[in-house]
Design a protein around this motif. Structure first.
Motif, PDB file in Angstrom:
ATOM      1  N   ILE A  92       0.844  -1.194   0.000  1.00 42.39           N
ATOM      2  CA  ILE A  92       0.000   0.000   0.000  1.00 42.39           C
ATOM      3  C   ILE A  92       0.878   1.241   0.000  1.00 42.39           C
ATOM      4  CG2 ILE A  92      -1.746   1.308   1.274  1.00 42.39           C
ATOM      5  CD1 ILE A  92      -2.768  -1.343   2.403  1.00 42.39           C
ATOM      6  N   ILE A  93       0.595   2.144  -0.936  1.00 41.07           N
ATOM      7  CA  ILE A  93       1.298   3.427  -1.015  1.00 41.07           C
ATOM      8  C   ILE A  93       0.280   4.530  -0.836  1.00 41.07           C
ATOM      9  CG2 ILE A  93       2.745   4.925  -2.438  1.00 41.07           C
ATOM     10  CD1 ILE A  93       3.775   2.400  -3.855  1.00 41.07           C
ATOM     11  N   ASP A  94       0.407   5.264   0.261  1.00 40.32           N
ATOM     12  CA  ASP A  94      -0.560   6.307   0.611  1.00 40.32           C
ATOM     13  C   ASP A  94      -0.009   7.673   0.241  1.00 40.32           C
ATOM     14  OD1 ASP A  94      -2.889   7.469   1.828  1.00 40.32           O
ATOM     15  OD2 ASP A  94      -1.583   8.062   3.489  1.00 40.32           O
ATOM     16  N   LEU A  95      -0.804   8.458  -0.505  1.00 41.88           N
ATOM     17  CA  LEU A  95      -0.365   9.781  -0.933  1.00 41.88           C
ATOM     18  C   LEU A  95      -0.910  10.903  -0.058  1.00 41.88           C
ATOM     19  CD1 LEU A  95      -0.187   7.881  -3.617  1.00 41.88           C
ATOM     20  CD2 LEU A  95       0.143  10.067  -4.757  1.00 41.88           C
ATOM     21  N   SER A  96      -1.621  10.573   1.013  1.00 36.87           N
ATOM     22  CA  SER A  96      -2.091  11.593   1.949  1.00 36.87           C
ATOM     23  C   SER A  96      -1.043  11.777   3.049  1.00 36.87           C
ATOM     24  CB  SER A  96      -3.428  11.173   2.566  1.00 36.87           C
ATOM     25  OG  SER A  96      -3.229  10.197   3.589  1.00 36.87           O
ATOM     26  N   ASN A  97      -1.381  12.593   4.042  1.00 40.81           N
ATOM     27  CA  ASN A  97      -0.432  12.790   5.160  1.00 40.81           C
ATOM     28  C   ASN A  97      -0.775  11.936   6.375  1.00 40.81           C
ATOM     29  OD1 ASN A  97      -2.635  14.035   6.293  1.00 40.81           O
ATOM     30  ND2 ASN A  97      -1.690  16.050   6.556  1.00 40.81           N
ATOM     31  N   ASP A  98      -1.636  10.926   6.201  1.00 42.21           N
ATOM     32  CA  ASP A  98      -2.146  10.166   7.345  1.00 42.21           C
ATOM     33  C   ASP A  98      -1.076   9.380   8.094  1.00 42.21           C
ATOM     34  OD1 ASP A  98      -4.470  11.141   6.251  1.00 42.21           O
ATOM     35  OD2 ASP A  98      -5.589   9.274   6.501  1.00 42.21           O
ATOM     36  N   PHE A  99      -0.027   8.920   7.396  1.00 45.27           N
ATOM     37  CA  PHE A  99       0.929   8.001   8.018  1.00 45.27           C
ATOM     38  C   PHE A  99       2.373   8.488   7.925  1.00 45.27           C
ATOM     39  CE2 PHE A  99      -2.541   5.482   5.963  1.00 45.27           C
ATOM     40  CZ  PHE A  99      -3.249   5.185   7.131  1.00 45.27           C
ATOM     41  N   ARG A 100       2.592   9.737   7.645  1.00 52.21           N
ATOM     42  CA  ARG A 100       3.953  10.245   7.424  1.00 52.21           C
ATOM     43  C   ARG A 100       4.750  10.451   8.704  1.00 52.21           C
ATOM     44  NH1 ARG A 100       1.917  14.856   3.200  1.00 52.21           N
ATOM     45  NH2 ARG A 100       1.462  13.474   1.440  1.00 52.21           N
ATOM     46  N   LEU A 101       4.082  10.781   9.776  1.00 55.10           N
ATOM     47  CA  LEU A 101       4.790  11.088  11.017  1.00 55.10           C
ATOM     48  C   LEU A 101       4.955   9.837  11.874  1.00 55.10           C
ATOM     49  CD1 LEU A 101       3.125  14.497  11.962  1.00 55.10           C
ATOM     50  CD2 LEU A 101       5.167  14.071  10.576  1.00 55.10           C
ATOM     51  N   GLU A 102       6.018   9.820  12.667  1.00 52.74           N
ATOM     52  CA  GLU A 102       6.319   8.675  13.527  1.00 52.74           C
ATOM     53  C   GLU A 102       5.143   8.304  14.412  1.00 52.74           C
ATOM     54  OE1 GLU A 102       8.979   6.517  14.101  1.00 52.74           O
ATOM     55  OE2 GLU A 102       9.644   7.205  12.133  1.00 52.74           O
ATOM     56  N   ALA A 103       4.421   9.301  14.886  1.00 49.57           N
ATOM     57  CA  ALA A 103       3.297   9.041  15.786  1.00 49.57           C
ATOM     58  C   ALA A 103       2.138   8.351  15.082  1.00 49.57           C
ATOM     59  CB  ALA A 103       2.817  10.357  16.402  1.00 49.57           C
ATOM     60  N   ASP A 104       2.094   8.427  13.739  1.00 47.75           N
ATOM     61  CA  ASP A 104       0.958   7.888  12.985  1.00 47.75           C
ATOM     62  C   ASP A 104       1.342   6.717  12.086  1.00 47.75           C
ATOM     63  OD1 ASP A 104      -0.580  10.084  13.963  1.00 47.75           O
ATOM     64  OD2 ASP A 104       0.248  11.349  12.362  1.00 47.75           O
ATOM     65  N   LYS A 105       2.600   6.322  12.058  1.00 46.98           N
ATOM     66  CA  LYS A 105       3.090   5.394  11.040  1.00 46.98           C
ATOM     67  C   LYS A 105       2.566   3.971  11.199  1.00 46.98           C
ATOM     68  CE  LYS A 105       7.223   3.720  11.313  1.00 46.98           C
ATOM     69  NZ  LYS A 105       8.684   3.468  11.412  1.00 46.98           N
ATOM     70  N   ILE A 106       2.198   3.581  12.411  1.00 43.97           N
ATOM     71  CA  ILE A 106       1.671   2.225  12.621  1.00 43.97           C
ATOM     72  C   ILE A 106       0.151   2.302  12.720  1.00 43.97           C
ATOM     73  CG2 ILE A 106       1.624   0.227  14.142  1.00 43.97           C
ATOM     74  CD1 ILE A 106       4.479   0.869  14.939  1.00 43.97           C
ATOM     75  N   PHE A 107      -0.512   1.607  11.794  1.00 42.89           N
ATOM     76  CA  PHE A 107      -1.974   1.632  11.737  1.00 42.89           C
ATOM     77  C   PHE A 107      -2.484   0.226  11.452  1.00 42.89           C
ATOM     78  CE2 PHE A 107      -5.855   1.839   9.178  1.00 42.89           C
ATOM     79  CZ  PHE A 107      -6.683   2.528  10.045  1.00 42.89           C
ATOM     80  N   ALA A 108      -3.314  -0.276  12.333  1.00 42.05           N
ATOM     81  CA  ALA A 108      -3.935  -1.600  12.179  1.00 42.05           C
ATOM     82  C   ALA A 108      -2.891  -2.667  11.850  1.00 42.05           C
ATOM     83  CB  ALA A 108      -5.010  -1.547  11.089  1.00 42.05           C
ATOM     84  N   GLY A 109      -1.750  -2.605  12.552  1.00 43.33           N
ATOM     85  CA  GLY A 109      -0.695  -3.582  12.347  1.00 43.33           C
ATOM     86  C   GLY A 109       0.197  -3.316  11.156  1.00 43.33           C
ATOM     87  N   LYS A 110      -0.083  -2.246  10.421  1.00 46.31           N
ATOM     88  CA  LYS A 110       0.713  -1.892   9.254  1.00 46.31           C
ATOM     89  C   LYS A 110       1.714  -0.808   9.645  1.00 46.31           C
ATOM     90  CE  LYS A 110      -3.083  -2.826   6.017  1.00 46.31           C
ATOM     91  NZ  LYS A 110      -3.996  -3.386   7.031  1.00 46.31           N
ATOM     92  N   ASP A 111       2.989  -1.043   9.345  1.00 44.53           N
ATOM     93  CA  ASP A 111       4.052  -0.089   9.678  1.00 44.53           C
ATOM     94  C   ASP A 111       4.446   0.656   8.406  1.00 44.53           C
ATOM     95  OD1 ASP A 111       6.170   1.326  10.636  1.00 44.53           O
ATOM     96  OD2 ASP A 111       7.331  -0.387  11.327  1.00 44.53           O
ATOM     97  N   PHE A 112       3.999   1.915   8.296  1.00 45.32           N
ATOM     98  CA  PHE A 112       4.249   2.708   7.099  1.00 45.32           C
ATOM     99  C   PHE A 112       5.646   3.324   7.153  1.00 45.32           C
ATOM    100  CE2 PHE A 112      -0.258   2.244   6.653  1.00 45.32           C
ATOM    101  CZ  PHE A 112      -0.509   2.375   5.290  1.00 45.32           C
ATOM    102  N   ILE A 113       6.385   3.150   6.079  1.00 44.45           N
ATOM    103  CA  ILE A 113       7.732   3.691   5.927  1.00 44.45           C
ATOM    104  C   ILE A 113       7.649   5.010   5.174  1.00 44.45           C
ATOM    105  CG2 ILE A 113      10.013   3.311   4.902  1.00 44.45           C
ATOM    106  CD1 ILE A 113       9.293   1.498   7.326  1.00 44.45           C
TER     107      ILE A 113
END
Length: 325
Positions: A92-113
């Motif tokens: 999954i590649i997200d183009l919004s700002n939902d997962f860019r920051l360290e505080a938001d990078k882990i969502f529902a077991g997914k670790d966004f880089i």
């Protein structure tokens, strides 16, 4: 061939993704999701692809695609992923700002880089979930990375940057109408722009003792696409030292180049390039950085990240010529 899905298919970033994926040798578009346009031909909205595809928008989602691009408004990617479960094999590649920051990078077991290749290419190669950087954030960080990497920041950083009208998205507002934007210029979100979070996060990642303030003045330009950044701060070395620092940092970068001449925006519009200029004025270093906000600042960088994550040639589908004339 891998199968790609696009969510939020009617916007500018989705339109650029479609154009790029149609010309990508390793991918096929499985679906383009848009509830407001379901059943319509893609070219009814994205008129530059007339003759390139007969595909329709759909309101159905294939949860087993190889790669999913989220082209949704900020805050909406989280909601969408709460409502849809995809295969463990789907990147999954997200183009919004939902997962860019360290505080938001882990969502529902997914670790966004964080997907800035010039910062952490090797990490992106192993990633299943990627948070694509913001457009201003990309241009500004590429202007600053070599200085942070060499622990060169000792004083505050001052940034002035202007973006084209497409940076505001397709929804009309008071400041996106032609009659307001044409022959006009204005600033907005002075010193408070949302991309400051990821910029500061990266500078702290590279320079442990970074405690300077980033003063960022974003501006609206009266052109369609592109970003022009000027950034300055103190620098004790010579101009030759600065240019050597930048050229060394970007020596293996596929899309970021340091120019010995003054740079301008027409060099990069319609490409995935960032071109950087370096000057020295007294004890200050002046960095100019130019990108296309929809390509290197959004969809082009998303394709670059996809290429890295799937082991494709990094430049696949992105060998584009600037609209110079």
């Amino acid at each position: 061939m891998i199968k790609a899905g696009i969510i939020g298919g009617a916007g500018y970033t989705a339109g650029e993704l479609i154009r790029l994926l149609l010309n990508h040798k390793q991918t096929s578009i499985d679906f383009v999701f848009s509830t407001s346009n379901a059943g319509n031909k893609l070219y009814k909205v994205h008129q530059d692809i007339v003759g390139s595809t007969e595909m329709n928008f759909t309101s159905e989602v294939n949860t087993d695609v190889d790669v999913l691009f989220l082209c949704l408004g900020h805050g909406n990617s989280t909601t969408f992923l709460e409502q849809h479960t995809f295969s463990e094999n789907t990147k999954i590649i997200d183009l919004s700002n939902d997962f860019r920051l360290e505080a938001d990078k882990i969502f529902a077991g997914k670790d966004f880089i964080y997907g800035l290749p010039e910062l952490q290419k090797e990490v992106i190669k192993k990633a299943n979930y990627i948070a694509n950087p913001g457009c201003f954030a990309t241009a500004i960080q590429l202007a600053l990375l070599p200085l942070a990497d060499s622990n060169s920041f000792k004083e505050d950083i001052h940034i002035n940057a202007v973006t084209g009208a497409t940076g505001a998205g397709t929804s009309l507002s008071k400041t996106t109408h032609f009659t307001w934007r044409d022959n006009n210029f204005s600033h907005y979100k002075a010193f408070t722009h949302q991309h400051l979070g990821e910029i500061n996060q990266t500078l702290n990642q590279l320079q442990d003792d970074f405690d300077s303030e980033v003063h960022f003045m974003p501006n609206r330009g009266n052109f369609s696409r592109g970003i022009f950044v000027t950034a300055y701060t103190s620098f004790n070395g010579t101009l030759e030292d600065a240019k050597s620092l930048y050229k060394s940092y970007y020596k293996n970068a596929e899309f970021t180049f340091v120019s010995d001449e003054a740079v301008h925006m027409k060099q990069v519009v319609n490409t995935n390039k960032c071109i950087i200029g370096v000057e020295k004025h007294g004890n200050k270093i002046l960095i100019t950085s130019v990108i296309d906000n929809l390509l290197k600042g959004a969809s082009g960088q998303a394709i670059q990240n996809m290429n890295l994550a799937f082991g494709f040639e990094e430049t696949e589908g992105l060998k584009l010529k600037a609209n110079y004339f």
